[in-house]
Motif scaffolding. Structure first.
Motif, mmCIF file in Angstrom:
data_model
loop_
_atom_site.group_PDB
_atom_site.id
_atom_site.type_symbol
_atom_site.label_atom_id
_atom_site.label_comp_id
_atom_site.label_asym_id
_atom_site.label_seq_id
_atom_site.Cartn_x
_atom_site.Cartn_y
_atom_site.Cartn_z
ATOM 1 N N SER A 48 0.845 -1.190 0.000
ATOM 2 C CA SER A 48 0.000 0.000 0.000
ATOM 3 C C SER A 48 0.881 1.242 0.000
ATOM 4 N N ARG A 49 0.249 2.403 -0.026
ATOM 5 C CA ARG A 49 1.014 3.662 -0.023
ATOM 6 C C ARG A 49 1.851 3.830 1.234
ATOM 7 N N ASN A 50 1.368 3.292 2.360
ATOM 8 C CA ASN A 50 2.139 3.424 3.605
ATOM 9 C C ASN A 50 3.034 2.207 3.842
ATOM 10 N N LYS A 51 3.313 1.479 2.766
ATOM 11 C CA LYS A 51 4.264 0.360 2.755
ATOM 12 C C LYS A 51 3.845 -0.812 3.630
ATOM 13 N N LYS A 52 2.541 -1.009 3.774
ATOM 14 C CA LYS A 52 2.006 -2.200 4.435
ATOM 15 C C LYS A 52 1.706 -3.238 3.354
ATOM 16 N N GLY A 63 7.131 -20.747 -5.606
ATOM 17 C CA GLY A 63 6.676 -19.609 -4.804
ATOM 18 C C GLY A 63 5.522 -19.987 -3.895
ATOM 19 N N ALA A 64 4.626 -20.821 -4.406
ATOM 20 C CA ALA A 64 3.484 -21.282 -3.596
ATOM 21 C C ALA A 64 3.965 -22.103 -2.406
ATOM 22 N N ILE A 65 5.016 -22.887 -2.608
ATOM 23 C CA ILE A 65 5.595 -23.669 -1.501
ATOM 24 C C ILE A 65 6.130 -22.726 -0.425
ATOM 25 N N ILE A 66 6.795 -21.665 -0.842
ATOM 26 C CA ILE A 66 7.383 -20.715 0.102
ATOM 27 C C ILE A 66 6.300 -20.010 0.916
ATOM 28 N N ILE A 67 5.239 -19.578 0.265
ATOM 29 C CA ILE A 67 4.164 -18.868 0.968
ATOM 30 C C ILE A 67 3.409 -19.813 1.900
ATOM 31 N N GLY A 68 3.174 -21.027 1.438
ATOM 32 C CA GLY A 68 2.436 -21.992 2.254
ATOM 33 C C GLY A 68 1.123 -21.408 2.716
ATOM 34 N N ASN A 69 0.846 -21.465 4.005
ATOM 35 C CA ASN A 69 -0.417 -20.930 4.525
ATOM 36 C C ASN A 69 -0.214 -19.604 5.266
ATOM 37 N N MET A 70 0.915 -18.946 5.049
ATOM 38 C CA MET A 70 1.182 -17.666 5.719
ATOM 39 C C MET A 70 0.304 -16.566 5.126
ATOM 40 N N ASP A 71 -0.197 -15.706 5.982
ATOM 41 C CA ASP A 71 -1.010 -14.556 5.569
ATOM 42 C C ASP A 71 -0.270 -13.298 5.990
ATOM 43 N N PHE A 72 0.106 -12.478 5.030
ATOM 44 C CA PHE A 72 0.923 -11.301 5.311
ATOM 45 C C PHE A 72 0.138 -9.998 5.306
ATOM 46 N N LYS A 73 -1.141 -10.055 5.049
ATOM 47 C CA LYS A 73 -1.939 -8.832 4.899
ATOM 48 C C LYS A 73 -1.809 -7.952 6.144
ATOM 49 N N GLY A 74 -1.405 -6.692 5.918
ATOM 50 C CA GLY A 74 -1.304 -5.714 6.982
ATOM 51 C C GLY A 74 0.030 -5.668 7.698
ATOM 52 N N CYS A 75 0.923 -6.611 7.405
ATOM 53 C CA CYS A 75 2.201 -6.599 8.129
ATOM 54 C C CYS A 75 3.201 -5.660 7.446
ATOM 55 N N GLN A 76 4.264 -5.365 8.138
ATOM 56 C CA GLN A 76 5.302 -4.497 7.597
ATOM 57 C C GLN A 76 6.149 -5.266 6.598
ATOM 58 N N LEU A 77 6.710 -4.533 5.657
ATOM 59 C CA LEU A 77 7.520 -5.132 4.600
ATOM 60 C C LEU A 77 8.679 -5.949 5.170
ATOM 61 N N GLU A 78 9.362 -5.427 6.174
ATOM 62 C CA GLU A 78 10.505 -6.127 6.751
ATOM 63 C C GLU A 78 10.122 -7.484 7.324
ATOM 64 N N ASP A 117 16.344 -0.738 -0.691
ATOM 65 C CA ASP A 117 17.246 -0.781 0.462
ATOM 66 C C ASP A 117 16.654 -1.562 1.630
ATOM 67 N N ILE A 118 15.365 -1.356 1.902
ATOM 68 C CA ILE A 118 14.703 -2.088 2.991
ATOM 69 C C ILE A 118 14.788 -3.592 2.739
ATOM 70 N N VAL A 119 14.431 -4.001 1.524
ATOM 71 C CA VAL A 119 14.394 -5.429 1.198
ATOM 72 C C VAL A 119 15.801 -6.020 1.176
ATOM 73 N N ALA A 120 16.738 -5.349 0.519
ATOM 74 C CA ALA A 120 18.112 -5.866 0.447
ATOM 75 C C ALA A 120 18.727 -5.990 1.837
ATOM 76 N N ASN A 121 18.504 -5.008 2.679
ATOM 77 C CA ASN A 121 19.034 -5.054 4.035
ATOM 78 C C ASN A 121 18.443 -6.223 4.818
ATOM 79 N N GLU A 122 17.142 -6.414 4.716
ATOM 80 C CA GLU A 122 16.490 -7.508 5.450
ATOM 81 C C GLU A 122 16.995 -8.874 4.970
ATOM 82 N N ILE A 123 17.177 -9.021 3.664
ATOM 83 C CA ILE A 123 17.701 -10.276 3.114
ATOM 84 C C ILE A 123 19.127 -10.513 3.612
#
Length: 188
Positions: A48-52, A63-78, A117-123
């Protein structure tokens, strides 16, 4: 007269609250950017615009294996990136030998660097905790019909297609040769 004024004031307040609610809702839930992660699982994080995180989509079966049953809606990018990289580690998609991650950002140019930068740093931090030296390649996605054709023809993400297009343009490799390579091989 007092009753009419009170009714008008209440109506005005309700309209103002509705308008502010719609503006807040659009900032919270409107898609503003995407971040794709390619290792060979390929995933897309919609923000979203506020990076949620609005949702995470698998771009291939791995990719489907990686996501599995995790739900990320509303969480922070990191948090989202950390969980996805952790799942890639648990499922042996990231190891000391296959340590390259392609990060493709589709956002306004002013937001690209911050998101990358956020994503690269977290990885990098997540893999370093597992004693793996990360190789993170970041790119800003741009519209290109040839890249779209490469992605569709080879059933790969737009991000991987864009890096293949750039490499093929500057080397003796063909698109077909590059499409079969992993992100680690492309990185090298």
């Amino acid at each position: 007269w007092l009753w009419k004024a009170a009714t008008f004031a209440l109506a005005f307040v309700l309209v103002a609250v509705a308008v502010l609610g719609i503006i807040g809702y659009s900032n919270e839930y409107a898609q503003a950017s995407t971040v794709s992660l390619d290792v060979n699982p390929s995933l897309q994080i919609v923000l979203s615009r506020n990076k949620k995180v609005l949702k995470v989509e698998a771009l291939n079966d791995d990719g489907a294996i990686i996501i599995g049953n995790m739900d990320f809606k509303g969480c922070q990018l990191e948090v989202c990136v950390n969980a996805l990289i952790g799942s890639m580690l648990r499922n042996n998609y990231l190891t000391t030998e296959t340590n390259s991650v392609l990060v493709s950002v589709d956002a306004a140019k002013k937001d690209y660097k911050t998101l990358a930068d956020i994503v690269a740093n977290e990885i990098t931090v997540t893999l370093k905790e597992m004693q793996i030296d990360a190789s993170v390649v970041s790119q800003w996605l741009t519209d290109n019909d040839q890249v779209s054709q490469i992605a569709k023809a080879n059933n790969i993400s737009f991000g991987k297609a864009q890096i293949i297009y750039k490499i093929a343009d500057r080397s003796d490799y063909t698109v077909e040769q590059l499409a079969g390579m992993s992100v680690s091989e492309l990185s090298l």
